[in-house]
Enzyme design. Sequence first.
Site, short mmCIF file in Angstrom:
data_model
loop_
_atom_site.label_atom_id
_atom_site.label_comp_id
_atom_site.label_asym_id
_atom_site.label_seq_id
_atom_site.Cartn_x
_atom_site.Cartn_y
_atom_site.Cartn_z
N VAL A 56 -23.69 -44.93 -21.21
CA VAL A 56 -23.38 -44.08 -19.99
C VAL A 56 -22.69 -44.93 -19.19
O VAL A 56 -23.03 -46.21 -18.82
CB VAL A 56 -24.67 -43.65 -19.50
CG1 VAL A 56 -24.38 -42.88 -17.88
CG2 VAL A 56 -25.48 -42.65 -20.30
N ALA A 101 -22.92 -49.50 -15.96
CA ALA A 101 -23.03 -48.64 -17.23
C ALA A 101 -24.37 -49.08 -17.75
O ALA A 101 -25.17 -50.31 -17.37
CB ALA A 101 -21.83 -49.21 -18.06
N LYS A 102 -24.63 -48.70 -18.91
CA LYS A 102 -25.82 -48.85 -19.52
C LYS A 102 -25.70 -48.46 -20.93
O LYS A 102 -25.22 -47.35 -21.19
CB LYS A 102 -27.04 -48.40 -19.07
CG LYS A 102 -28.42 -49.24 -19.27
CD LYS A 102 -28.34 -50.64 -18.34
CE LYS A 102 -29.65 -51.50 -18.86
NZ LYS A 102 -29.95 -52.74 -18.08
N GLY A 103 -26.46 -48.99 -21.94
CA GLY A 103 -26.36 -48.31 -23.39
C GLY A 103 -27.65 -48.68 -24.26
O GLY A 103 -28.47 -49.50 -23.43
N ASP A 142 -30.24 -56.71 -22.89
CA ASP A 142 -31.60 -56.41 -22.22
C ASP A 142 -32.59 -56.22 -23.34
O ASP A 142 -32.61 -57.03 -24.21
CB ASP A 142 -30.87 -54.57 -22.04
CG ASP A 142 -31.77 -54.14 -20.93
OD1 ASP A 142 -32.94 -53.71 -20.98
OD2 ASP A 142 -30.99 -53.92 -19.78
#
Length: 414
Positions: A56, A101-103, A142
């Site tokens: 995202v 953002a992040k995944g 992460d």
Amino acid sequence: MRAFESTQIFFDAAAEHLNIEPSLREALLMPSREVQVQVTIERDDGSLANYVGFRVQHDNSRGPMKGGLRYHPQVDLDEVRALASLMTWKTAVVNLPYGGAKGGIGVNPSKMSKREIERLTRAFVDQIHDIVGPDTDIPAPDMGTDHQVMAWFRNQWEKYHGFNPAVITGKPVEEYGARGREEATGRGVGSLTVKLAKRLGVKPAAAKTAIQGFGNVGTHAAKFLYESEFPIIAVSDLTGTYYDPNGLNISEVLRHKLNHPKGLLEGYQHCECLPVDALMSLQDVNVLIPAALGGVITAENVDDIHASIIIEAANGPIDPEADAVLQEKGVTILPDILANAGGVTVSYFEWVQNRQHYRWTLDRVRQELDHTMNEAFENVWQTAQQNNVSLRIAAYMIGITRVRRAAELAGLTS
């Protein structure tokens, strides 16, 4: 409560103080892009396994988007969307030239071999390589990922796009990573805990501290605070809560964890061993540091919290209902978008070094990190005092204001 809904409540509370109209709020909250992909790999036994991966990209008003890559069974689109939004405000609070953002992939890496995790990472890169890059979206480690995963990610991405280590941060030092990146989030948590305690007039000896989660962030925060003469009376991981009212010997605890085959606290005997959830309700704790999963303090257990200071080392550990109760009780909360921003800050330093083809010393990384975090803390503290709001609302106000201003200057909003 869903993760994104929780984030939106905190955002709206700050937006009210800034008098932001509903249409602009929606524009600032809405992700720029959401990608969901199927990731299929061959397991070591020859069978096929299918997983769902997400990326995202929330906002790029202030620069390339930045955010971690998470491997965990609970990963879903809502969680990734919320974390991407948090990254936008977090990078703005510490004034980095990034968006959020992040995944993630919904998978349990503890049940996979190293080779399977490598295949999973490379297959995921195959699906998203064209939407990430050093000028667009820069992933990082992460939960469930580490420097090795970042090295695989970079290697696979470069097969498509050529040499450019700035595509990802949190890499091994030997692979153009930054010295001090692994300790950065925990060090930032520790340094701001010391700073906040001093602001509140709490001396180190009186700041009895409990750390929930003893992974990368929790261990480095514990080490920093122990060296700062904070008594760490309890730490926990999935095997239990390890408690000593007189303070744990953190150097000894860290040695035990290092020598454990799975890096756990299991078997540590120089203290009292309690159930995992006991840490949250310890009555002699003054400083509580949730450093694991989000959503661990809720309306159901908030009345069991006795700490007067909470440092959000994890992302979203307190839901809005619990946050309101804690505020009424006079608990001071250092919000996640400031408290755990040390990781993305040193990721920025790594990205800068990669772009310049130059390497900083560890001393310089630490010095720049401390300066950035201290400056951000002072801005949040002063904003909270001037507007008579909580540190959380103050941090969101700063982040939203900076993102809004960048969008206005770019002509994206009127």
